[in-house]
Design a protein around this motif. Structure first.
Motif, PDB file in Angstrom:
ATOM      1  N   GLU A 181       2.788  14.707  -8.310  1.00 27.33           N
ATOM      2  CA  GLU A 181       3.892  15.664  -8.366  1.00 27.33           C
ATOM      3  C   GLU A 181       4.242  16.003  -9.817  1.00 27.33           C
ATOM      4  O   GLU A 181       4.427  17.180 -10.163  1.00 27.33           O
ATOM      5  CB  GLU A 181       5.110  15.089  -7.640  1.00 27.33           C
ATOM      6  N   LYS A 182       4.290  14.993 -10.660  1.00 31.66           N
ATOM      7  CA  LYS A 182       4.603  15.216 -12.074  1.00 31.66           C
ATOM      8  C   LYS A 182       3.510  16.063 -12.728  1.00 31.66           C
ATOM      9  O   LYS A 182       3.797  17.018 -13.460  1.00 31.66           O
ATOM     10  CB  LYS A 182       4.738  13.873 -12.796  1.00 31.66           C
ATOM     11  N   ASN A 183       2.255  15.729 -12.430  1.00 30.06           N
ATOM     12  CA  ASN A 183       1.124  16.473 -12.982  1.00 30.06           C
ATOM     13  C   ASN A 183       1.159  17.929 -12.535  1.00 30.06           C
ATOM     14  O   ASN A 183       0.958  18.850 -13.339  1.00 30.06           O
ATOM     15  CB  ASN A 183      -0.182  15.791 -12.554  1.00 30.06           C
ATOM     16  N   LEU A 184       1.410  18.153 -11.241  1.00 29.70           N
ATOM     17  CA  LEU A 184       1.478  19.523 -10.732  1.00 29.70           C
ATOM     18  C   LEU A 184       2.642  20.287 -11.354  1.00 29.70           C
ATOM     19  O   LEU A 184       2.520  21.480 -11.665  1.00 29.70           O
ATOM     20  CB  LEU A 184       1.604  19.520  -9.203  1.00 29.70           C
ATOM     21  N   GLN A 198       3.688   5.853  -5.574  1.00 27.33           N
ATOM     22  CA  GLN A 198       3.506   5.996  -7.020  1.00 27.33           C
ATOM     23  C   GLN A 198       2.469   7.072  -7.330  1.00 27.33           C
ATOM     24  O   GLN A 198       2.641   7.876  -8.247  1.00 27.33           O
ATOM     25  CB  GLN A 198       3.101   4.659  -7.642  1.00 27.33           C
ATOM     26  N   LYS A 199       1.385   7.090  -6.540  1.00 26.54           N
ATOM     27  CA  LYS A 199       0.366   8.120  -6.750  1.00 26.54           C
ATOM     28  C   LYS A 199       0.932   9.498  -6.469  1.00 26.54           C
ATOM     29  O   LYS A 199       0.664  10.455  -7.209  1.00 26.54           O
ATOM     30  CB  LYS A 199      -0.852   7.857  -5.857  1.00 26.54           C
ATOM     31  N   ARG A 234       0.830  -1.202   0.000  1.00 22.32           N
ATOM     32  CA  ARG A 234       0.000   0.000   0.000  1.00 22.32           C
ATOM     33  C   ARG A 234       0.863   1.250   0.000  1.00 22.32           C
ATOM     34  O   ARG A 234       0.555   2.237  -0.680  1.00 22.32           O
ATOM     35  CB  ARG A 234      -0.936  -0.012   1.200  1.00 22.32           C
ATOM     36  N   ILE A 235       1.959   1.234   0.735  1.00 21.91           N
ATOM     37  CA  ILE A 235       2.870   2.386   0.767  1.00 21.91           C
ATOM     38  C   ILE A 235       3.480   2.603  -0.611  1.00 21.91           C
ATOM     39  O   ILE A 235       3.580   3.742  -1.088  1.00 21.91           O
ATOM     40  CB  ILE A 235       3.959   2.197   1.846  1.00 21.91           C
ATOM     41  N   ASP A 236       3.871   1.518  -1.274  1.00 27.50           N
ATOM     42  CA  ASP A 236       4.422   1.646  -2.629  1.00 27.50           C
ATOM     43  C   ASP A 236       3.393   2.266  -3.569  1.00 27.50           C
ATOM     44  O   ASP A 236       3.732   3.129  -4.392  1.00 27.50           O
ATOM     45  CB  ASP A 236       4.867   0.273  -3.155  1.00 27.50           C
TER      46      ASP A 236
END
Length: 102
Positions: A67-70, A61-62, A55-57
């Motif tokens: 971050e990339k989208n922002l 990833q999310k 779940r942490i992984d």
């Protein structure tokens, strides 16, 4: 008579030894049950830890995707602001030129 007393003492010691062995065997079985219970609990904890790691992984990833989208959105906004600033400078220059032409 003396051999009878020795034989009786041996029998008593034998009974005591059997009782001690039974007691120790019971205690060992109890310890084995406790150890087995602890092992099961540890296995359960390991399974939960594995689940949490997964779940942490997924969350990481999310977060990376967000971050990339922002970052992309910030770059677009920055580019738009740059264009608007250039247009404002150009408009200001036109206004100054019109004032001088009067």
């Amino acid at each position: 008579m003396e051999s009878k007393a020795i034989l009786q003492a041996i029998m008593e010691l034998s009974d005591q030894l059997k009782a001690t062995e039974e007691k120790v065997t019971g205690q060992l079985e109890s310890l084995e049950n406790r150890i087995s219970s602890i092992e099961k609990r540890m296995d359960s904890l390991e399974d939960r830890m594995d689940s949490l790691e997964g779940r942490i992984d997924a969350v990481e990833q999310k977060i990376d995707a967000v971050e990339k989208n922002l970052s992309e959105k910030i770059e677009r906004v920055d580019a738009k602001i740059s264009v608007l600033a250039d247009e404002m400078v150009s408009t200001k220059a036109d206004v100054v030129m019109l004032k001088k032409a009067k």
